[in-house]
Every structure is written in C-alpha cells, then in structure tokens.
Design a protein around this motif. Structure first.
Motif, PDB file in Angstrom:
ATOM      1  N   GLU A 100       0.544  -1.393   0.426  1.00 33.42           N
ATOM      2  CA  GLU A 100      -0.061   0.084  -0.061  1.00 33.42           C
ATOM      3  C   GLU A 100       1.131   1.426  -0.163  1.00 33.42           C
ATOM      4  O   GLU A 100       0.313   2.072  -0.534  1.00 33.42           O
ATOM      5  N   LEU A 101       1.835   1.085   1.070  1.00 39.99           N
ATOM      6  CA  LEU A 101       2.432   2.396   1.055  1.00 39.99           C
ATOM      7  C   LEU A 101       3.416   2.782   0.117  1.00 39.99           C
ATOM      8  O   LEU A 101       3.482   3.863  -1.024  1.00 39.99           O
ATOM      9  N   ALA A 102       4.089   1.279  -0.897  1.00 41.00           N
ATOM     10  CA  ALA A 102       4.906   1.627  -2.024  1.00 41.00           C
ATOM     11  C   ALA A 102       3.765   1.961  -3.614  1.00 41.00           C
ATOM     12  O   ALA A 102       4.247   2.959  -4.205  1.00 41.00           O
ATOM     13  N   VAL A 103       2.979   1.768  -3.453  1.00 44.32           N
ATOM     14  CA  VAL A 103       1.905   2.098  -4.135  1.00 44.32           C
ATOM     15  C   VAL A 103       1.133   3.796  -4.402  1.00 44.32           C
ATOM     16  O   VAL A 103       1.823   4.538  -5.595  1.00 44.32           O
ATOM     17  N   LEU A 104       0.959   4.029  -3.444  1.00 49.35           N
ATOM     18  CA  LEU A 104       0.979   4.873  -3.201  1.00 49.35           C
ATOM     19  C   LEU A 104       1.833   6.296  -3.595  1.00 49.35           C
ATOM     20  O   LEU A 104       1.950   7.038  -3.932  1.00 49.35           O
ATOM     21  N   ALA A 105       3.571   5.660  -2.906  1.00 45.49           N
ATOM     22  CA  ALA A 105       4.904   6.060  -3.413  1.00 45.49           C
ATOM     23  C   ALA A 105       5.596   6.474  -4.989  1.00 45.49           C
ATOM     24  O   ALA A 105       4.840   7.902  -4.892  1.00 45.49           O
ATOM     25  N   ILE A 106       4.659   5.714  -5.963  1.00 42.84           N
ATOM     26  CA  ILE A 106       4.707   5.715  -6.687  1.00 42.84           C
ATOM     27  C   ILE A 106       4.063   6.116  -7.703  1.00 42.84           C
ATOM     28  O   ILE A 106       4.528   6.617  -8.856  1.00 42.84           O
ATOM     29  N   ILE A 107       2.829   6.206  -7.011  1.00 43.45           N
ATOM     30  CA  ILE A 107       1.638   7.616  -8.277  1.00 43.45           C
ATOM     31  C   ILE A 107       1.628   9.116  -7.377  1.00 43.45           C
ATOM     32  O   ILE A 107       2.165   9.694  -8.410  1.00 43.45           O
ATOM     33  N   ALA A 205       4.220   7.940   2.342  1.00 42.40           N
ATOM     34  CA  ALA A 205       4.195   7.738   1.378  1.00 42.40           C
ATOM     35  C   ALA A 205       5.501   9.043   0.486  1.00 42.40           C
ATOM     36  O   ALA A 205       5.777   8.776  -0.833  1.00 42.40           O
ATOM     37  N   VAL A 206       5.863  10.531   0.912  1.00 43.26           N
ATOM     38  CA  VAL A 206       5.889  11.483   0.023  1.00 43.26           C
ATOM     39  C   VAL A 206       7.762  11.661   0.560  1.00 43.26           C
ATOM     40  O   VAL A 206       8.164  11.636  -0.495  1.00 43.26           O
ATOM     41  N   THR A 207       7.642  10.346   1.543  1.00 42.94           N
ATOM     42  CA  THR A 207       9.294  10.125   1.362  1.00 42.94           C
ATOM     43  C   THR A 207       9.769   9.329   0.700  1.00 42.94           C
ATOM     44  O   THR A 207      11.054   8.883   0.494  1.00 42.94           O
ATOM     45  N   LEU A 208       9.125   8.290   0.697  1.00 45.06           N
ATOM     46  CA  LEU A 208       9.514   6.857  -0.077  1.00 45.06           C
ATOM     47  C   LEU A 208       9.238   7.798  -1.733  1.00 45.06           C
ATOM     48  O   LEU A 208       9.930   6.641  -2.349  1.00 45.06           O
ATOM     49  N   ALA A 209       8.618   9.198  -1.942  1.00 45.55           N
ATOM     50  CA  ALA A 209       8.400   8.551  -2.961  1.00 45.55           C
ATOM     51  C   ALA A 209       9.247   9.805  -3.575  1.00 45.55           C
ATOM     52  O   ALA A 209       9.748  10.382  -4.926  1.00 45.55           O
ATOM     53  N   SER A 269      11.617  -1.365  -6.648  1.00 44.95           N
ATOM     54  CA  SER A 269      13.337  -0.545  -5.571  1.00 44.95           C
ATOM     55  C   SER A 269      12.492  -0.212  -4.184  1.00 44.95           C
ATOM     56  O   SER A 269      12.953  -0.504  -3.500  1.00 44.95           O
ATOM     57  N   LEU A 270      11.268   0.671  -4.562  1.00 45.17           N
ATOM     58  CA  LEU A 270      10.203   1.127  -3.455  1.00 45.17           C
ATOM     59  C   LEU A 270       9.876   0.006  -2.358  1.00 45.17           C
ATOM     60  O   LEU A 270       9.926   0.301  -1.935  1.00 45.17           O
ATOM     61  N   LEU A 271       9.900  -1.256  -2.925  1.00 48.42           N
ATOM     62  CA  LEU A 271       9.036  -2.488  -1.781  1.00 48.42           C
ATOM     63  C   LEU A 271      10.651  -2.410  -1.059  1.00 48.42           C
ATOM     64  O   LEU A 271      10.173  -2.879   0.502  1.00 48.42           O
TER      65      LEU A 271
END
Length: 338
Positions: A100-107, A205-209, A269-271
C-alpha cells in the motif's frame, strides 16, 4: 511475443535460485549464531544444542538448503526463531502495509515526476528548468531517513497537520478485510477511517517517493528533449498544431518507453527501499520487520523477505519488457527473444 514471454519467464528461475543460494549462505556465514540471541548468553551448551537440533541448524549446509527450498516450493518459509510462528503468516500480515505504501509512493513519484520532467524539457534553459533540476538533484542526494525526520518535524511537530507514525488510529482499524486499509475502509464506506488512514500514509509515502520522483523527473526530461528535436515534431509544429497537441500527442507518447521502464524499476525498488521509511514512521510493513529480524539473526524471515523482494524485481522487469510492445508498435519480439 508468446515465445519471448516464455523464455523470459524461464529465465526468472535461475535468477531466483541464485538469490536464494546467496542469501542462505550469507546469513549462515556472516550472521551471529541465532541460538545465543534466542536463548541468551547464559544458556547452557545442552540447551543450545537442543535448540539447534530442533531448528535443523546442526545439519550440513546442503541439507539445510534442500530442506528450506522444499518448504519454499510448497509455500512454507519455515518458522520464525523468535515468535515460533510461520513466516508465511507473518509476512502476509505485514505485506499489505508495504505494498500500500509503495503504490501510493509510485503514484506520487510518477505523477509529479512526469509533470516536472515534461515542463523542464519544454522550458529548457529557463528558470523553471533550473528549479526543476535543482529539486531533482536534491531528491536524489537527500537521505531517506533525513527527509522523513524533516517532514515529521515540520508537518507533525510544528504545524500538527499529519500524524508522525502508524497506519491508522487504533479505534478506526478495520477488522478483517484484505489488510489494505485504504481499500478496506473505502469498500465499506467508512470515509472517516479512510481519510484517517490516508493522513497516516501521507508523510511516509512522500518520503518514499522523493528519490523515485527525482529519477523519473530526470529521465522524463532527457527522453522528452531527445524527442522534441526529431523531424516529425518540427513537421507537426509547421502544420500549425497547438503546443498541447504536439507535446501531449506526439512528443510524450514517443518519449514514454524509457519513462515506463524507470517507473517499473522504481516500483520494485520502493518495496525494498521501504526499510528506512517504515522504521522512521513506525510503519508495520515488511521493511521494519526485516530490520528487526536482521538484528535478531532470524534466518527464515530474512531469507523470505529477500526472496520476495527479488521476485518483485524480476517480475517488474518482465512486465516492463512486455509493455514495450503495447506502447510502441515498432518493438517486435522475434524467436530469438531480442
């Protein structure tokens, strides 16, 4: 196309096999003895020997690996050394949080990265281009944990706008469901819980993105600049087409291939890159879980996490390759798999 897909699918097997062998050997050669960590420094030699026999650690490396792979092929990653619970169940409980976090981040990364990259290419050598590239450079250079703490200080500590950790308020946590809180709360019409979960996910999510957005921005700019200098773009402009049509319909569509490649690889890579983000924001995903397991030399958990992340990587590579044919009719896959 079908032959290419089958060949690429078969190539995943040796890759994942090598990953499983490497992580298995590295854990047993370089990691501390888990029996000491589990039983404590004052455990007797008899207790240590009994525990190692129970966990199969007194067998040869080859026997341990064959037993491990036999379990993996049946969907069983073994038992955690500390919780004594099936690793598969532990990961299934935490994996939705990371996905869920990775999907939000990649969006977030793809949306803003593409917009900024296109804008930078169209306004080349202007202050917009300079500001965009400076932002991308900062995003690439800034450590994830530092960005996360900075966002917590500003938006949680100073402005009190967003929560600093967790996935959702305890009383709003959805019972059962898929484990994807945003989907679970939205599917039952609990909008208060949905927005609460979205608020908790905003900062991580913003941090990861951040890093991925910078990479996508730079790739989009580079690809768009290459396309904008092509003859057919000049021809389209000479025909009197609007700038929006030229950029959106002709330039961007032809610049999309390398952008899709980067987005696909960045999602993989986000995962794996969620480890630091989940630790900073106390996000209960496999990233934070893997950190705890590494510190405790919990071999089965670490092996399972690495194998899952590697599987996601190679599958994303395969998916990106298959998308090439859909996005660009000029790309043809022959029998040689070129």
């Amino acid at each position: 196309m079908l032959i290419y897909f089958i060949k690429r699918l078969l190539m995943l097997i040796p890759v994942l096999f090598c990953v499983s062998v490497l992580v298995f050997l590295i854990m047993r050669v370089f990691s501390p003895d888990p029996s000491i960590i589990v039983l404590g420094q004052h455990a007797t030699m008899e207790k240590i020997a009994a525990w190692r026999h129970q966990m199969g650690l007194d067998q040869s490396i080859v026997s341990q690996y064959l037993s491990y792979m036999n379990g993996v092929l049946h969907g069983d990653f073994g038992l955690s050394y500390f919780t004594n619970a099936p690793v598969t169940n532990e990961l299934l409980a935490r994996l939705p949080a990371t996905i869920e976090l990775a999907v939000l981040a990649i969006i977030i990364a793809a949306f803003f990265g593409i917009i900024l990259g296109v804008l930078s290419a169209v306004r080349k050598n202007t202050w917009i281009d300079g500001l965009t590239m400076t932002t991308a450079l900062v995003g690439v250079s800034m450590p994830v944990f530092w960005l996360g703490m900075l966002l917590i200080i500003v938006f949680s500590g100073y402005f009190h706008l967003l929560p600093s950790g967790g996935r959702i308020d305890t009383l709003m946590r959805p019972m059962g469901g898929t484990g994807f809180y945003l989907w679970d709360t939205l599917s039952i019409g609990d909008f208060e819980a949905f927005f609460n979960a979205l608020e908790h996910a905003a900062l991580p999510a913003v941090t990861l993105a951040g890093y991925s957005m910078a990479i996508i921005t730079r790739m989009t700019r580079s690809s768009m600049l290459d396309v904008l200098h092509q003859d057919y773009i000049r021809t389209a402009r000479a025909k009197g087409l609007s700038s929006f049509t030229v950029i959106g319909r002709h330039a961007f569509r032809n610049a999309l291939l390398p952008i899709v490649t980067v987005i696909g690889l960045q999602f993989g890579s986000l995962l794996s890159g969620a480890v630091l983000t989940e630790t900073v924001f106390a996000w209960p995903g496999i990233g934070a879980y893997s950190v705890e397991s590494i510190l405790r030399s919990d071999f089965p958990v670490i092996q399972a996490v690495v194998l899952i992340v590697a599987t996601v990587f190679v599958c994303m590579n395969l998916l990106v390759d298959l998308l090439y044919a859909a996005l660009d009719p000029r790309v043809k896959y022959g029998n040689a798999g070129a």
